[in-house]
Design a protein around this motif. Structure first.
Motif, PDB file in Angstrom:
ATOM      1  N   SER A 146       0.842  -1.213   0.000  1.00 27.27           N
ATOM      2  CA  SER A 146       0.000   0.000   0.000  1.00 27.27           C
ATOM      3  C   SER A 146       0.871   1.255   0.000  1.00 27.27           C
ATOM      4  N   LYS A 147       1.976   1.219   0.721  1.00 26.39           N
ATOM      5  CA  LYS A 147       2.879   2.384   0.732  1.00 26.39           C
ATOM      6  C   LYS A 147       3.572   2.530  -0.629  1.00 26.39           C
ATOM      7  N   ALA A 148       3.905   1.396  -1.270  1.00 24.63           N
ATOM      8  CA  ALA A 148       4.500   1.467  -2.608  1.00 24.63           C
ATOM      9  C   ALA A 148       3.504   2.064  -3.605  1.00 24.63           C
ATOM     10  N   ALA A 149       2.235   1.766  -3.417  1.00 25.02           N
ATOM     11  CA  ALA A 149       1.212   2.340  -4.301  1.00 25.02           C
ATOM     12  C   ALA A 149       1.217   3.860  -4.202  1.00 25.02           C
ATOM     13  N   LEU A 150       1.519   4.376  -3.019  1.00 24.60           N
ATOM     14  CA  LEU A 150       1.594   5.835  -2.872  1.00 24.60           C
ATOM     15  C   LEU A 150       2.709   6.419  -3.730  1.00 24.60           C
ATOM     16  N   HIS A 151       3.797   5.656  -3.902  1.00 21.52           N
ATOM     17  CA  HIS A 151       4.900   6.151  -4.737  1.00 21.52           C
ATOM     18  C   HIS A 151       4.434   6.304  -6.181  1.00 21.52           C
ATOM     19  N   ALA A 152       3.778   5.281  -6.697  1.00 18.75           N
ATOM     20  CA  ALA A 152       3.284   5.337  -8.081  1.00 18.75           C
ATOM     21  C   ALA A 152       2.249   6.449  -8.236  1.00 18.75           C
ATOM     22  N   TRP A 153       1.379   6.552  -7.257  1.00 22.22           N
ATOM     23  CA  TRP A 153       0.340   7.602  -7.304  1.00 22.22           C
ATOM     24  C   TRP A 153       0.983   8.983  -7.246  1.00 22.22           C
ATOM     25  N   ASN A 154       2.030   9.112  -6.451  1.00 25.36           N
ATOM     26  CA  ASN A 154       2.691  10.423  -6.363  1.00 25.36           C
ATOM     27  C   ASN A 154       3.300  10.835  -7.703  1.00 25.36           C
ATOM     28  N   HIS A 155       3.839   9.853  -8.458  1.00 26.41           N
ATOM     29  CA  HIS A 155       4.362  10.190  -9.794  1.00 26.41           C
ATOM     30  C   HIS A 155       3.235  10.797 -10.642  1.00 26.41           C
ATOM     31  N   PHE A 156       2.073  10.174 -10.557  1.00 23.29           N
ATOM     32  CA  PHE A 156       0.911  10.651 -11.311  1.00 23.29           C
ATOM     33  C   PHE A 156       0.510  12.050 -10.852  1.00 23.29           C
ATOM     34  N   MET A 157       0.419  12.245  -9.531  1.00 26.62           N
ATOM     35  CA  MET A 157      -0.004  13.553  -9.022  1.00 26.62           C
ATOM     36  C   MET A 157       0.986  14.650  -9.387  1.00 26.62           C
ATOM     37  N   ALA A 158       2.277  14.311  -9.341  1.00 25.36           N
ATOM     38  CA  ALA A 158       3.291  15.320  -9.685  1.00 25.36           C
ATOM     39  C   ALA A 158       3.087  15.784 -11.125  1.00 25.36           C
ATOM     40  N   ALA A 159       2.769  14.833 -12.010  1.00 22.63           N
ATOM     41  CA  ALA A 159       2.536  15.196 -13.415  1.00 22.63           C
ATOM     42  C   ALA A 159       1.259  16.011 -13.575  1.00 22.63           C
ATOM     43  N   GLN A 160       0.249  15.660 -12.786  1.00 26.17           N
ATOM     44  CA  GLN A 160      -1.023  16.382 -12.857  1.00 26.17           C
ATOM     45  C   GLN A 160      -0.899  17.818 -12.336  1.00 26.17           C
ATOM     46  N   LEU A 161      -0.158  17.965 -11.252  1.00 30.11           N
ATOM     47  CA  LEU A 161      -0.115  19.252 -10.550  1.00 30.11           C
ATOM     48  C   LEU A 161       1.014  20.155 -11.034  1.00 30.11           C
ATOM     49  N   GLY A 162       2.046  19.548 -11.632  1.00 31.72           N
ATOM     50  CA  GLY A 162       3.211  20.317 -12.065  1.00 31.72           C
ATOM     51  C   GLY A 162       2.871  21.514 -12.942  1.00 31.72           C
ATOM     52  N   PRO A 163       2.019  21.356 -13.948  1.00 26.10           N
ATOM     53  CA  PRO A 163       1.686  22.498 -14.805  1.00 26.10           C
ATOM     54  C   PRO A 163       1.015  23.656 -14.059  1.00 26.10           C
TER      55      PRO A 163
END
Ligand SMILES: NC(=O)c1ccc[n+]([C@@H]2O[C@H](COP(=O)([O-])OP(=O)(O)OC[C@H]3O[C@@H](n4cnc5c(N)ncnc54)[C@H](OP(=O)(O)O)[C@@H]3O)[C@@H](O)[C@H]2O)c1
Length: 239
Positions: A146-163
């Motif tokens: 479950s904690k590893a899933a947060l890592h993958a999700w964070n990659h996604f969020m960083a891409a979503q929020l970066g712009p």
């Protein structure tokens, strides 16, 4: 100007240390958890700028209600709430309960809130910091997964929020004493054993993690996003 900071699980342990760090810097801090008395005690100890809000962050209805109470502007969101199921489930139903529970406790608590408030994160300078664990890279059954899933999700969020000029990062602690996480499973012998696995000869304190969170949430850290910052005294290298 005081920033608006939301810390989940801010009533105890690492979350309380994170909330204290921001409160001492003069920020307006909202702490969220399930136990009202724990949150109120924490808020009283931290001062007038800290507001306690009760919510089970794994419950979509509860999160929907929480949205009415949360600030309209959120400069910093710290997804810290989480826990590990101690009793091992066996058989298909036990395994399902353990895995579903760990994903609810550790993934959905972060995802439901972050997705729900993403339009309130301050454009150009917002910060999301999520707490995972050394278990995400070392492996620890459903909790580590479950904690590893947060890592993958964070990659996604960083891409979503970066712009939008908003960063999203993870802090992955090793053993941290002085929290409710281990219950009574962290006796003196176990603490010594775990300290011996680090390069610095000690286990972590909540303040160690709070310092890492505070840095990633700072204006100076605006060029760091999608990262995982390990905070484990050198227990695991090169991840
Ligand atoms: N201590 C360690 O060695 C260690 C190591 C690596 C990672 N971590 C992670 O660090 C984070 C903080 O843990 P901690 O060590 O400080 O333990 P803790 O004292 O048990 O803190 C966890 C906090 O999360 C809150 N929480 C749990 N489930 C929640 C939910 N569904 N909705 C809202 N709030 C919830 C709890 O409050 P209520 O029970 O009142 O809701 C509690 O305040 C966790 O994500 C944990 O997995 C800890």
């Amino acid at each position: 100007m005081a920033r608006s900071v939301v810390v989940t699980g801010g009533g105890t342990g690492i979350g309380l240390a994170v909330a204290r760090r921001f409160a001492e810097a003069g920020d307006e801090v909202t702490i969220v958890g399930r136990r009202r008395e724990v949150l109120e005690r924490a808020a009283t100890s931290l001062g007038a700028m800290v507001r306690p809000l009760v919510c089970d962050l794994a419950d979509a209805d509860a999160v929907a209600s929480l949205l009415k109470e949360l600030p309209d502007r959120i400069d910093v969101l710290v997804n810290n709430a989480g826990s590990r199921e101690i009793a091992p489930g066996t058989g298909p139903h036990g395994v399902l309960a353990r895995w579903r529970g760990d994903f609810e406790r550790n993934v959905l608590t972060a995802v439901l809130l972050t997705e729900s408030v993403r339009d309130r994160l301050t454009q150009g300078q917002g910060r999301v910091v999520t707490i995972s664990s050394i278990a995400a890279v070392r492996g620890a059954d459903s909790y580590g997964a479950s904690k590893a899933a947060l890592h993958a999700w964070n990659h996604f969020m960083a891409a979503q929020l970066g712009p939008h000029g908003i960063t999203a990062n993870v802090v992955a602690p090793g053993t941290v004493a002085g929290t409710e996480f281990f219950g009574d499973r962290l006796d003196e012998a176990e603490l010594v054993r775990r300290a011996g696995r680090t390069l610095v000869g000690r286990v972590g304190e909540p303040e160690d993690v709070a310092a890492a969170v505070h840095f990633l949430a700072s204006p100076e850290a605006g060029y760091i996003t999608g990262e995982i910052l390990h905070c484990n005294g050198g227990e695991l290298l090169g991840r």
